[in-house]
Design a protein around this motif. Structure first.
Motif, PDB file in Angstrom:
ATOM      1  N   PHE A  54       0.836  -1.193   0.000  1.00  0.00           N
ATOM      2  CA  PHE A  54       0.000   0.000   0.000  1.00  0.00           C
ATOM      3  C   PHE A  54       0.872   1.244   0.000  1.00  0.00           C
ATOM      4  O   PHE A  54       1.998   1.237   0.491  1.00  0.00           O
ATOM      5  CB  PHE A  54      -0.878   0.047   1.271  1.00  0.00           C
ATOM      6  N   PRO A  84      -2.215   8.459   9.053  1.00  0.00           N
ATOM      7  CA  PRO A  84      -2.011   8.091   7.655  1.00  0.00           C
ATOM      8  C   PRO A  84      -3.339   7.743   7.008  1.00  0.00           C
ATOM      9  O   PRO A  84      -4.218   7.174   7.643  1.00  0.00           O
ATOM     10  CB  PRO A  84      -1.118   6.848   7.739  1.00  0.00           C
ATOM     11  N   THR A 108      -9.438  -9.086   9.831  1.00  0.00           N
ATOM     12  CA  THR A 108      -8.597 -10.003   9.076  1.00  0.00           C
ATOM     13  C   THR A 108      -9.367 -11.125   8.414  1.00  0.00           C
ATOM     14  O   THR A 108      -8.818 -11.879   7.610  1.00  0.00           O
ATOM     15  CB  THR A 108      -7.524 -10.605  10.001  1.00  0.00           C
ATOM     16  N   TYR A 125      -3.001 -12.488   6.615  1.00  0.00           N
ATOM     17  CA  TYR A 125      -3.978 -12.353   7.684  1.00  0.00           C
ATOM     18  C   TYR A 125      -4.070 -10.934   8.226  1.00  0.00           C
ATOM     19  O   TYR A 125      -4.695 -10.693   9.238  1.00  0.00           O
ATOM     20  CB  TYR A 125      -3.645 -13.337   8.814  1.00  0.00           C
ATOM     21  N   GLY A 126      -3.438  -9.987   7.535  1.00  0.00           N
ATOM     22  CA  GLY A 126      -3.544  -8.598   7.953  1.00  0.00           C
ATOM     23  C   GLY A 126      -2.925  -8.327   9.299  1.00  0.00           C
ATOM     24  O   GLY A 126      -3.285  -7.387   9.975  1.00  0.00           O
ATOM     25  N   ASN A 133       2.357  -5.529   3.903  1.00  0.00           N
ATOM     26  CA  ASN A 133       1.701  -6.477   4.798  1.00  0.00           C
ATOM     27  C   ASN A 133       2.324  -7.843   4.587  1.00  0.00           C
ATOM     28  O   ASN A 133       2.274  -8.398   3.496  1.00  0.00           O
ATOM     29  CB  ASN A 133       0.215  -6.524   4.505  1.00  0.00           C
ATOM     30  N   SER A 139      -8.212  -3.744  11.809  1.00  0.00           N
ATOM     31  CA  SER A 139      -8.372  -4.555  10.613  1.00  0.00           C
ATOM     32  C   SER A 139      -9.290  -5.735  10.907  1.00  0.00           C
ATOM     33  O   SER A 139      -9.226  -6.313  11.992  1.00  0.00           O
ATOM     34  CB  SER A 139      -6.992  -5.051  10.162  1.00  0.00           C
ATOM     35  N   THR A 153      -8.311  -7.525  14.653  1.00  0.00           N
ATOM     36  CA  THR A 153      -6.942  -7.172  15.017  1.00  0.00           C
ATOM     37  C   THR A 153      -6.812  -5.661  15.107  1.00  0.00           C
ATOM     38  O   THR A 153      -7.314  -4.950  14.246  1.00  0.00           O
ATOM     39  CB  THR A 153      -5.932  -7.702  13.974  1.00  0.00           C
ATOM     40  N   PHE A 184      -7.148   3.625  10.103  1.00  0.00           N
ATOM     41  CA  PHE A 184      -6.486   4.315  11.203  1.00  0.00           C
ATOM     42  C   PHE A 184      -7.428   5.217  11.983  1.00  0.00           C
ATOM     43  O   PHE A 184      -8.333   5.829  11.417  1.00  0.00           O
ATOM     44  CB  PHE A 184      -5.335   5.168  10.672  1.00  0.00           C
ATOM     45  N   THR A 195      -7.273  -7.100   3.879  1.00  0.00           N
ATOM     46  CA  THR A 195      -6.001  -6.828   4.537  1.00  0.00           C
ATOM     47  C   THR A 195      -5.718  -5.349   4.727  1.00  0.00           C
ATOM     48  O   THR A 195      -4.627  -4.974   5.096  1.00  0.00           O
ATOM     49  CB  THR A 195      -4.848  -7.455   3.729  1.00  0.00           C
ATOM     50  N   GLU A 196      -6.684  -4.509   4.463  1.00  0.00           N
ATOM     51  CA  GLU A 196      -6.442  -3.082   4.658  1.00  0.00           C
ATOM     52  C   GLU A 196      -6.628  -2.714   6.124  1.00  0.00           C
ATOM     53  O   GLU A 196      -7.507  -3.261   6.805  1.00  0.00           O
ATOM     54  CB  GLU A 196      -7.415  -2.271   3.810  1.00  0.00           C
ATOM     55  N   ALA A 197      -5.826  -1.789   6.610  1.00  0.00           N
ATOM     56  CA  ALA A 197      -5.952  -1.318   7.987  1.00  0.00           C
ATOM     57  C   ALA A 197      -6.501   0.096   7.973  1.00  0.00           C
ATOM     58  O   ALA A 197      -6.093   0.923   7.157  1.00  0.00           O
ATOM     59  CB  ALA A 197      -4.598  -1.339   8.684  1.00  0.00           C
ATOM     60  N   PHE A 242       1.629  -5.463   9.443  1.00  0.00           N
ATOM     61  CA  PHE A 242       1.888  -4.275   8.641  1.00  0.00           C
ATOM     62  C   PHE A 242       3.241  -3.691   9.025  1.00  0.00           C
ATOM     63  O   PHE A 242       3.517  -3.466  10.189  1.00  0.00           O
ATOM     64  CB  PHE A 242       0.819  -3.220   8.893  1.00  0.00           C
ATOM     65  N   TYR A 249       0.390   4.979   1.663  1.00  0.00           N
ATOM     66  CA  TYR A 249      -0.399   5.842   2.527  1.00  0.00           C
ATOM     67  C   TYR A 249       0.162   7.247   2.429  1.00  0.00           C
ATOM     68  O   TYR A 249       1.358   7.452   2.219  1.00  0.00           O
ATOM     69  CB  TYR A 249      -0.315   5.386   3.996  1.00  0.00           C
ATOM     70  N   PHE A 303      -3.904  -2.533  15.965  1.00  0.00           N
ATOM     71  CA  PHE A 303      -2.487  -2.218  16.067  1.00  0.00           C
ATOM     72  C   PHE A 303      -2.321  -0.876  16.770  1.00  0.00           C
ATOM     73  O   PHE A 303      -3.103   0.048  16.556  1.00  0.00           O
ATOM     74  CB  PHE A 303      -1.862  -2.087  14.669  1.00  0.00           C
TER      75      PHE A 303
END
Lengths: 111, 116
Positions: free
Chosen positions: A34, A44, B99, A95-96, A91, B97, B32, B107, B103-105, A99, A36, B34
């Motif tokens: 990705f 971000p 999961t 399973y995400g 990534n 995310s 998940t 924010f 797979t994008e997070a 990162f 950002y 972070f």
């Protein structure tokens, strides 16, 4: 060697210029990529995902080279509002859950 | 895109006190979450990863007893900075995310912590 590397810049370019950023990653098993964009000390925001076939969104083009393990971002016809830090994000798994951020490349578009 | 809400956006606290930062996913279930920290002119550094219902996994060098993370539900994770000191002053950002889906997070808006 860091997992994700970028040239920190700054890149100072005039309005209307074309600018390209590269990013290299060390984990050959990485699955998703990705770009950002981060404005000064804000969260971000996803600019675009990067696909193996390359993808384009307006003035932005992203490409992935798995063999060489690098990702690129091309910005055409730069605008003043493009000034920001561009973060390359990798990534590491499907399973995400892994990162990894690059250090970011700072872009300043000058009038 | 999905929405992640982080609160508070700014906090100033006295040295030795504890501060709790909340991160909520508003329109999706975050399996998940972070937690990142960003010092001036540096990139985001991952502090820990938490999966709903289990203990967080901390990155090397991050003190788990100082940075307490709770991810008790699929929509809420909290980071508590215990006995904060001036060197803990930083910008803290969460991301979430699902999961199971992609797979994008996404924010949160970030929290600027200043310890005086």
């Amino acid at each position: 060697r860091k997992e994700v590397e970028q040239d920190p810049g700054p890149f100072n370019v005039p309005e209307g210029a074309t600018v390209a950023f590269n990013c290299t990653y060390s984990n050959s098993a990485s699955q998703s990529f990705f770009w950002y964009r981060q404005d000064c000390r804000k969260e971000p925001k996803l600019l675009m995902s990067v696909y193996s076939s390359g993808n384009e969104d307006g003035r932005f083009t992203a490409q992935l080279n798995r063999a060489s393990q690098y990702i690129s971002l091309l910005i055409r016809d730069s605008k003043l509002s493009d000034s920001a830090t561009y973060l390359c994000v990798v990534n590491g798994d499907n399973y995400g859950q892994n990162f990894v951020f690059g250090p970011g490349t700072r872009l300043s578009v000058l009038p | 895109g999905a929405v992640v809400s982080q609160h508070p956006s700014r906090v100033i606290c006295k040295s030795g006190t504890s501060v709790k930062i909340e991160c909520r996913s508003l329109d999706f279930q975050a399996t998940t979450m972070f937690w990142y920290r960003q010092f001036p002119k540096q990139s985001l550094m991952l502090m820990a990863t938490s999966n709903e219902g289990s203990k967080a996994t901390y990155e090397q060098g991050v003190e788990k007893d100082k940075f307490l993370i709770n991810h008790a539900s699929l929509t809420l994770s909290t980071l508590t900075v215990t006995s904060a000191h001036p060197e803990d002053s930083s910008f803290y950002i969460c991301s979430a995310s699902d999961t199971r889906r992609d797979t994008e997070a996404f924010f949160g808006q970030g929290t600027r912590l200043t310890v005086v």
